[in-house]
Design an enzyme around this catalytic site. Sequence first.
Site, PDB file in Angstrom:
ATOM      1  N   TYR A  16      41.805  43.501  38.515  1.00  0.00           N
ATOM      2  CA  TYR A  16      41.811  44.789  39.253  1.00  0.00           C
ATOM      3  C   TYR A  16      43.101  45.573  38.997  1.00  0.00           C
ATOM      4  O   TYR A  16      43.061  46.717  38.530  1.00  0.00           O
ATOM      5  CB  TYR A  16      41.568  44.472  40.737  1.00  0.00           C
ATOM      6  CG  TYR A  16      42.316  45.301  41.728  1.00  0.00           C
ATOM      7  CD1 TYR A  16      42.010  46.652  41.917  1.00  0.00           C
ATOM      8  CD2 TYR A  16      43.332  44.745  42.505  1.00  0.00           C
ATOM      9  CE1 TYR A  16      42.702  47.409  42.842  1.00  0.00           C
ATOM     10  CE2 TYR A  16      44.022  45.497  43.428  1.00  0.00           C
ATOM     11  CZ  TYR A  16      43.711  46.826  43.592  1.00  0.00           C
ATOM     12  OH  TYR A  16      44.403  47.567  44.498  1.00  0.00           O
ATOM     13  N   LYS A  46      34.369  43.312  31.972  1.00  0.00           N
ATOM     14  CA  LYS A  46      35.679  42.908  31.429  1.00  0.00           C
ATOM     15  C   LYS A  46      35.705  43.089  29.901  1.00  0.00           C
ATOM     16  O   LYS A  46      36.717  43.523  29.341  1.00  0.00           O
ATOM     17  CB  LYS A  46      35.998  41.460  31.812  1.00  0.00           C
ATOM     18  CG  LYS A  46      36.274  41.337  33.314  1.00  0.00           C
ATOM     19  CD  LYS A  46      36.755  39.970  33.739  1.00  0.00           C
ATOM     20  CE  LYS A  46      36.988  39.983  35.254  1.00  0.00           C
ATOM     21  NZ  LYS A  46      37.700  38.849  35.767  1.00  0.00           N
ATOM     22  N   LYS A 135      54.490  32.900  45.844  1.00  0.00           N
ATOM     23  CA  LYS A 135      55.253  33.906  45.096  1.00  0.00           C
ATOM     24  C   LYS A 135      56.761  33.597  45.165  1.00  0.00           C
ATOM     25  O   LYS A 135      57.494  33.821  44.210  1.00  0.00           O
ATOM     26  CB  LYS A 135      54.934  35.321  45.621  1.00  0.00           C
ATOM     27  CG  LYS A 135      53.527  35.784  45.192  1.00  0.00           C
ATOM     28  CD  LYS A 135      53.157  37.171  45.706  1.00  0.00           C
ATOM     29  CE  LYS A 135      51.775  37.579  45.188  1.00  0.00           C
ATOM     30  NZ  LYS A 135      51.319  38.897  45.653  1.00  0.00           N
ATOM     31  N   HIS A 268      47.362  39.304  57.303  1.00  0.00           N
ATOM     32  CA  HIS A 268      48.071  40.339  56.548  1.00  0.00           C
ATOM     33  C   HIS A 268      47.900  41.697  57.230  1.00  0.00           C
ATOM     34  O   HIS A 268      48.823  42.505  57.263  1.00  0.00           O
ATOM     35  CB  HIS A 268      47.573  40.391  55.097  1.00  0.00           C
ATOM     36  CG  HIS A 268      47.905  39.143  54.336  1.00  0.00           C
ATOM     37  ND1 HIS A 268      47.194  38.721  53.241  1.00  0.00           N
ATOM     38  CD2 HIS A 268      48.866  38.210  54.528  1.00  0.00           C
ATOM     39  CE1 HIS A 268      47.714  37.572  52.797  1.00  0.00           C
ATOM     40  NE2 HIS A 268      48.728  37.258  53.567  1.00  0.00           N
TER      41      HIS A 268
END
Length: 310
Positions: A16, A46, A135, A268
Site C-alpha cells: 500500500y 501487484k 519497530k 491505536h
Amino acid sequence: MADAKLRVLIVGGTGYLGKWLVEASLALGHATFVLFRPGVVSDISKCQALMQFKMKGAQLLRGSLEDDDSLVSALKQVDVVVSAIAGHKILQQLKLVDAIKQVDNIKRFVPSEFGMDVDRMRNALPPGDEIFNAKRIVRRAIEEANIPYTYVSANCLASFFLAGLAQLGLFLPPRDHVNIYGAGDKKCIWVAEEDVAMYTMLTISDPRTVNKVLYLRPPENILSQMEVVRMWEELIGAELNKTFISEKEWLAKIDAETAPFLKAAKQHFYDTFYLGQLHFDVEGTGGLDCSELYREYKYVTAEDYLKRFV
Ligand SMILES: NC(=O)c1ccc[n+]([C@@H]2O[C@H](COP(=O)([O-])OP(=O)(O)OC[C@H]3O[C@@H](n4cnc5c(N)ncnc54)[C@H](OP(=O)(O)O)[C@@H]3O)[C@@H](O)[C@H]2O)c1
C-alpha cells in the site's frame, strides 16, 4: 531541496505505502530498484503495478527478506534502502540490517515506520504496543550496526484515517453518520500518502537528516477529528448525525474486543483520538520537522484531500 540522484532500493514496493514510495523515487529521477517476491505472480494488481513501475524506468529485482543472497545482490547495486514492509513483518527487517552490514555501500536506510515516533510510544498497551516494540528493536539494531538512517514519523496516513473521517475500517467519507471520539477535540496530524513518499525521498539525499527522526507535521493538517468532520460537512453542504463515544466507552470496547488485530487497532485509535498526537514538541527531540526543512514543497492539505471525495 536536495536533488542529488541516487540508486534507491525499495523493499515492500508492491504494498500500500510502498507503491507511493516507488512513484516518488521515480518522480525525483532516482535510479529506482524494486525488490519483488516471486509469489506476486499470482496477484494481478501487484503484477500490473510492477509493470507500470518498469515502464516508468524502475528496475525490478526478484528477491525477499528470507533470501539473503537476493538481498545482498540487490544491496550491492544501490546507495539507499527504503523499506515499507508490512506492519506485522517488521522484525524481518533484522535480516535486511544483517545484509546491509555485509555490504559497505549503503549511505542511508529508511526502515518501515511511517507512523508514530515509536520511542515516544512507550506507554502504549498490549497488543497495540507490539508494532511499536518491533519497530524499536529494528531501530536499535540499525544504530548498533552504525548504519546511517532516517526514521520517518508520518502520523495518520490519509487513506487510513482522513478518507473515512477516522471511522475504523472505513475508507470513504460517510455522508450520514459519524462516530466522534470523546469531544473530537484532540489535535492529530493527517498526511497524504504521496506527501509521505515525497518527504521520504527528499530526505534520503539530505545530509541534515542523517541519523534523525523526520517528523511529518504539515501545519495546515494539524486538526482535530471534529475540525475534519466540519470541513467535510462544509464541502458536502450537509450535517452528519454524530455519536459521541466517551473515553470510558471506548476503553470498554477495547476490553471487549477479542480479535488481536482489531484490539490493537482500537488501541491505536485510543492513542490518536483520545490522547492526541501532539504530546511532545519536535524541538527538543533532536529530530526535524519536514515543514521546516522543505518549506517550498506543496503538500496536500486536508481540505484538498477531502475535496477528492465530494
Ligand atoms: N501511520 C499510518 O496511518 C499507517 C497506516 C498503514 C501502514 N503504516 C505503516 O506503513 C508501513 C508499510 O505498511 P503497508 O500497510 O504499506 O504494508 P503492506 O501493504 O502490507 O505491504 C507490505 C509489503 O511488504 C512486502 N513483504 C512482506 N514480506 C516480505 C518479505 N519477507 N520479503 C520482502 N518483502 C516482503 C510485501 O510483498 P508482497 O507484495 O510480495 O506481499 C509488500 O510489498 C508499515 O510500517 C506500517 O506500520 C502506517
